[in-house]
Design an enzyme around this catalytic site. Structure first.
Site, short mmCIF file in Angstrom:
data_model
loop_
_atom_site.label_atom_id
_atom_site.label_comp_id
_atom_site.label_asym_id
_atom_site.label_seq_id
_atom_site.Cartn_x
_atom_site.Cartn_y
_atom_site.Cartn_z
N LYS A 156 0.83 -1.20 0.00
CA LYS A 156 0.00 0.00 0.00
C LYS A 156 0.88 1.26 0.00
CE LYS A 156 -3.68 -2.41 2.58
NZ LYS A 156 -4.57 -2.34 3.78
N TYR A 197 -12.26 -3.06 -3.32
CA TYR A 197 -12.80 -3.04 -1.95
C TYR A 197 -14.33 -3.11 -1.93
CZ TYR A 197 -8.25 -2.20 0.30
OH TYR A 197 -6.97 -2.33 0.79
N ASN A 219 -1.53 -0.40 7.19
CA ASN A 219 -0.89 -1.66 7.58
C ASN A 219 -0.05 -2.29 6.48
OD1 ASN A 219 -2.95 -2.52 5.97
ND2 ASN A 219 -4.14 -3.52 7.59
N HIS A 232 -1.81 -5.53 1.48
CA HIS A 232 -3.07 -6.24 1.26
C HIS A 232 -2.73 -7.64 0.77
CE1 HIS A 232 -7.04 -7.32 -0.32
NE2 HIS A 232 -6.37 -7.81 -1.36
N GLU A 261 -9.54 -10.48 -7.60
CA GLU A 261 -8.60 -9.36 -7.45
C GLU A 261 -7.49 -9.41 -8.51
OE1 GLU A 261 -7.41 -9.62 -3.34
OE2 GLU A 261 -9.41 -9.08 -2.63
P1 DAT Z 1 -7.37 -7.10 5.77
O1 DAT Z 1 -6.58 -6.07 4.99
O2 DAT Z 1 -6.58 -7.63 6.93
O3 DAT Z 1 -7.94 -8.19 4.88
P2 DAT Z 1 -10.04 -5.95 5.82
O4 DAT Z 1 -10.23 -6.57 4.46
O5 DAT Z 1 -11.06 -6.26 6.86
O6 DAT Z 1 -8.60 -6.32 6.42
O7 DAT Z 1 -9.99 -4.35 5.68
C1 DAT Z 1 -9.33 -3.74 4.60
C2 DAT Z 1 -8.47 -2.62 5.13
O8 DAT Z 1 -9.29 -1.60 5.69
C3 DAT Z 1 -7.53 -3.04 6.25
O9 DAT Z 1 -6.32 -3.57 5.77
C4 DAT Z 1 -7.35 -1.77 7.00
C5 DAT Z 1 -8.69 -1.07 6.87
N1 DAT Z 1 -9.58 -1.35 8.01
C6 DAT Z 1 -10.20 -2.53 8.27
N2 DAT Z 1 -10.97 -2.45 9.37
C7 DAT Z 1 -10.84 -1.17 9.82
C8 DAT Z 1 -11.38 -0.44 10.92
N3 DAT Z 1 -12.23 -1.01 11.79
N4 DAT Z 1 -11.02 0.85 11.07
C9 DAT Z 1 -10.17 1.45 10.21
N5 DAT Z 1 -9.63 0.82 9.14
C10 DAT Z 1 -9.95 -0.47 8.95
MG MG Z 2 -9.31 -7.97 3.29
#
Ligand code: DAT
Ligand code: MG
Length: 139
Positions: free
Chosen positions: A10, A50, A117, A120, A131
């Site tokens: 990212k 997303y 973080n 992805h 994807e």
């Molecule tokens: P991951 O990237 O671990 O698969 P995800 O698909 O649930 O996690 O979410 C996509 C991204 O969105 C994640 O990497 C960081 C952000 N994110 C997820 N949950 C969040 C939250 N509760 N508050 C803020 N950002 C969040």
């Molecule tokens: Mg995810």
């Protein structure tokens, strides 16, 4: 079974010059790089990528964050690479991601509406196929 996954470094990871570190960890684990491309995302592409998060409180900040700079889009291949890379990445919240993981070692909490973080990784074979089709339609 050999499979493929879609990985993104990212904008936070690219800006902090961690692209090479992420690729190093993918390769050190034994996975093969199939495609690597530095790209600028677009709102349209991110809306597809997303789609599962549309309507969540962090969706708009997430898309805005993903547009703050280039991302390194990667397709990696190997035995159980989808769950294997999720394991390398660590938990979504970098504060509690285990040490030894990309997020646990290299990221921390940010005082922002969206978590930064570094990476992805696709979360299932269905997500990976979808994807990879979004980011690398030619593959
Ligand atoms: P991951 O990237 O671990 O698969 P995800 O698909 O649930 O996690 O979410 C996509 C991204 O969105 C994640 O990497 C960081 C952000 N994110 C997820 N949950 C969040 C939250 N509760 N508050 C803020 N950002 C969040
Ligand atoms: Mg995810």
């Amino acid at each position: 079974m050999t499979e493929r996954t879609l990985i993104l470094v990212k904008p936070d990871g690219v800006k902090r010059a961690l692209s090479g570190e992420v690729l190093r960890r993918i390769e050190a684990k034994g996975y093969t790089l199939v495609a690597v491309e530095l790209r600028k995302a677009t709102p349209e592409l991110l809306a597809e990528h997303y789609a599962e998060h549309v309507g969540k409180p962090f969706y708009d900040p997430l898309v805005a964050f993903m547009l703050t700079g280039p991302v390194l889009a990667v397709v990696a291949e190997g035995e159980r690479v989808i769950e294997g890379f999720r394991s390398l990445a660590g938990a979504t919240d970098p504060t509690v991601a285990a040490p030894g993981t990309i997020r646990g070692d290299l990221a921390r909490a940010w005082d922002l509406p969206v978590i930064h973080n570094i990476v992805h990784g696709s979360d299932s074979p269905e997500s990976a196929e979808r994807e990879i089709g979004i980011w690398f339609p030619g593959l």
